[in-house]
Design a protein around this motif. Structure first.
Motif, PDB file in Angstrom:
ATOM      1  N   TRP A   1      23.932 143.781  43.986  1.00 34.78           N
ATOM      2  CA  TRP A   1      24.950 143.777  44.949  1.00 34.78           C
ATOM      3  C   TRP A   1      25.995 143.146  44.338  1.00 34.78           C
ATOM      4  N   ILE A   2      25.945 141.822  44.077  1.00 33.75           N
ATOM      5  CA  ILE A   2      27.265 141.059  43.612  1.00 33.75           C
ATOM      6  C   ILE A   2      27.853 142.048  42.578  1.00 33.75           C
ATOM      7  N   GLU A   3      27.080 142.502  41.416  1.00 34.34           N
ATOM      8  CA  GLU A   3      27.850 143.346  40.718  1.00 34.34           C
ATOM      9  C   GLU A   3      28.767 144.364  41.084  1.00 34.34           C
ATOM     10  N   GLU A   4      28.274 144.991  42.117  1.00 35.04           N
ATOM     11  CA  GLU A   4      29.090 146.512  42.755  1.00 35.04           C
ATOM     12  C   GLU A   4      29.787 145.807  43.931  1.00 35.04           C
ATOM     13  N   ALA A   5      29.735 144.855  44.476  1.00 32.35           N
ATOM     14  CA  ALA A   5      30.409 144.252  45.575  1.00 32.35           C
ATOM     15  C   ALA A   5      32.387 144.263  45.379  1.00 32.35           C
ATOM     16  N   GLU A   6      32.649 143.863  44.236  1.00 34.02           N
ATOM     17  CA  GLU A   6      34.039 143.932  44.123  1.00 34.02           C
ATOM     18  C   GLU A   6      34.576 145.521  44.057  1.00 34.02           C
ATOM     19  N   GLN A   7      33.773 146.429  43.602  1.00 32.09           N
ATOM     20  CA  GLN A   7      34.371 147.863  43.576  1.00 32.09           C
ATOM     21  C   GLN A   7      34.219 148.252  44.979  1.00 32.09           C
ATOM     22  N   ILE A   8      32.832 147.952  45.832  1.00 31.64           N
ATOM     23  CA  ILE A   8      33.079 148.460  46.837  1.00 31.64           C
ATOM     24  C   ILE A   8      34.014 147.841  47.981  1.00 31.64           C
ATOM     25  N   SER A   9      34.281 146.366  47.629  1.00 31.08           N
ATOM     26  CA  SER A   9      35.442 145.892  48.418  1.00 31.08           C
ATOM     27  C   SER A   9      36.853 146.633  48.289  1.00 31.08           C
ATOM     28  N   LYS A  10      37.140 146.960  47.138  1.00 33.25           N
ATOM     29  CA  LYS A  10      38.284 147.633  46.541  1.00 33.25           C
ATOM     30  C   LYS A  10      38.202 149.034  47.246  1.00 33.25           C
ATOM     31  N   LYS A  11      37.421 149.774  47.199  1.00 41.98           N
ATOM     32  CA  LYS A  11      37.420 151.043  48.034  1.00 41.98           C
ATOM     33  C   LYS A  11      37.568 150.838  49.549  1.00 41.98           C
ATOM     34  N   TYR A  12      37.029 149.760  50.351  1.00 46.10           N
ATOM     35  CA  TYR A  12      37.333 149.372  51.514  1.00 46.10           C
ATOM     36  C   TYR A  12      38.672 149.716  51.916  1.00 46.10           C
ATOM     37  N   PHE A  13      39.489 149.117  51.113  1.00 46.31           N
ATOM     38  CA  PHE A  13      41.061 149.065  51.619  1.00 46.31           C
ATOM     39  C   PHE A  13      41.727 150.242  51.053  1.00 46.31           C
ATOM     40  N   THR A  14      41.319 150.989  49.975  1.00 42.98           N
ATOM     41  CA  THR A  14      42.196 152.091  49.315  1.00 42.98           C
ATOM     42  C   THR A  14      41.640 153.323  49.271  1.00 42.98           C
ATOM     43  N   VAL A  15      40.499 153.523  49.827  1.00 38.26           N
ATOM     44  CA  VAL A  15      39.720 155.090  50.091  1.00 38.26           C
ATOM     45  C   VAL A  15      39.590 155.649  51.392  1.00 38.26           C
ATOM     46  N   LYS A  16      40.030 156.753  51.453  1.00 34.69           N
ATOM     47  CA  LYS A  16      39.772 157.472  52.694  1.00 34.69           C
ATOM     48  C   LYS A  16      38.470 157.831  53.174  1.00 34.69           C
ATOM     49  N   PHE A  17      38.093 157.729  54.298  1.00 34.55           N
ATOM     50  CA  PHE A  17      36.843 158.144  55.082  1.00 34.55           C
ATOM     51  C   PHE A  17      37.027 159.679  55.347  1.00 34.55           C
ATOM     52  N   VAL A  18      35.811 160.455  54.982  1.00 38.53           N
ATOM     53  CA  VAL A  18      35.657 161.858  54.848  1.00 38.53           C
ATOM     54  C   VAL A  18      34.443 162.155  55.650  1.00 38.53           C
ATOM     55  N   VAL A  19      34.685 162.556  56.868  1.00 40.02           N
ATOM     56  CA  VAL A  19      33.454 162.918  57.739  1.00 40.02           C
ATOM     57  C   VAL A  19      32.476 163.787  56.871  1.00 40.02           C
ATOM     58  N   GLY A  20      31.256 163.342  56.956  1.00 39.34           N
ATOM     59  CA  GLY A  20      30.088 163.915  56.208  1.00 39.34           C
ATOM     60  C   GLY A  20      30.058 163.606  54.933  1.00 39.34           C
ATOM     61  N   LYS A  21      31.136 162.747  54.233  1.00 35.93           N
ATOM     62  CA  LYS A  21      30.912 162.391  52.862  1.00 35.93           C
ATOM     63  C   LYS A  21      31.252 160.971  52.596  1.00 35.93           C
ATOM     64  N   GLY A  22      31.554 160.166  53.815  1.00 35.88           N
ATOM     65  CA  GLY A  22      31.924 158.688  53.506  1.00 35.88           C
ATOM     66  C   GLY A  22      33.194 158.523  52.955  1.00 35.88           C
ATOM     67  N   GLN A  23      33.053 157.584  51.810  1.00 35.13           N
ATOM     68  CA  GLN A  23      34.340 157.229  51.056  1.00 35.13           C
ATOM     69  C   GLN A  23      34.690 158.429  49.927  1.00 35.13           C
ATOM     70  N   ALA A  24      35.748 158.849  50.077  1.00 33.07           N
ATOM     71  CA  ALA A  24      36.424 160.014  49.133  1.00 33.07           C
ATOM     72  C   ALA A  24      37.047 159.320  48.039  1.00 33.07           C
ATOM     73  N   ASP A  25      36.854 159.503  46.785  1.00 37.67           N
ATOM     74  CA  ASP A  25      37.568 158.899  45.827  1.00 37.67           C
ATOM     75  C   ASP A  25      38.942 159.475  45.376  1.00 37.67           C
TER      76      ASP A  25
END
Length: 142
Positions: A118-142
């Motif tokens: 989780w530590i290895e992926e946490a930074e990437q996940i954190s960046k997505k939290y602030f920059t990626v749109k949520f798409v209903v039915g898909k979660g985070q869209a890149d």
């Protein structure tokens, strides 16, 4: 930087990614917080939730979630029989600026893949939290 395991709060927040964590804090942010709220500059840098016992200028009395984890003798809230509980409930207030709604997700990932992965992926996940749109039915869209 200190051990990232020790810098992961019981609630699942990654202290090592926080803008107030001492290794991430900038002089500009320190000066802004000092000027805006009158917080002494030496009180702004945080050493992490566990090391500071949940106390910081914005939580002078500590953190009830940390206190609960300590009283139940669990390293993470996801180790508790009551997980998830109201301490981890998401809120809309400041959700766009602070990753507090990530707690249950982070804890679930820690439980599923382990803390080190989780530590290895946490930074990437954190960046997505602030920059990626949520798409209903898909979660985070890149």
């Amino acid at each position: 930087m200190k051990d990232k395991k020790a810098l992961t709060a019981p609630c699942g927040l990654a202290c090592f990614l926080c803008f107030l964590y001492e290794d991430n804090l900038t002089d500009e942010l320190t000066n802004t917080i000092h000027a805006k709220w009158g917080v002494p500059k030496e009180a702004i840098a945080c050493k992490g939730c566990r090391e500071q016992d949940g106390k910081h200028f914005h939580l002078p009395h500590g953190c009830a979630t940390l206190d609960c984890a300590k009283s139940k003798k669990v390293q993470f809230c996801s180790d508790c029989a009551d997980f998830p509980c109201s301490y981890l409930a998401p809120v809309a207030d400041l959700a766009a600026e602070r990753p507090h709604n990530m707690k249950v997700y982070n804890l679930s990932r820690i439980r599923k893949i382990g803390l080190e992965r989780w530590i290895e992926e946490a930074e990437q996940i954190s960046k997505k939290y602030f920059t990626v749109k949520f798409v209903v039915g898909k979660g985070q869209a890149d």
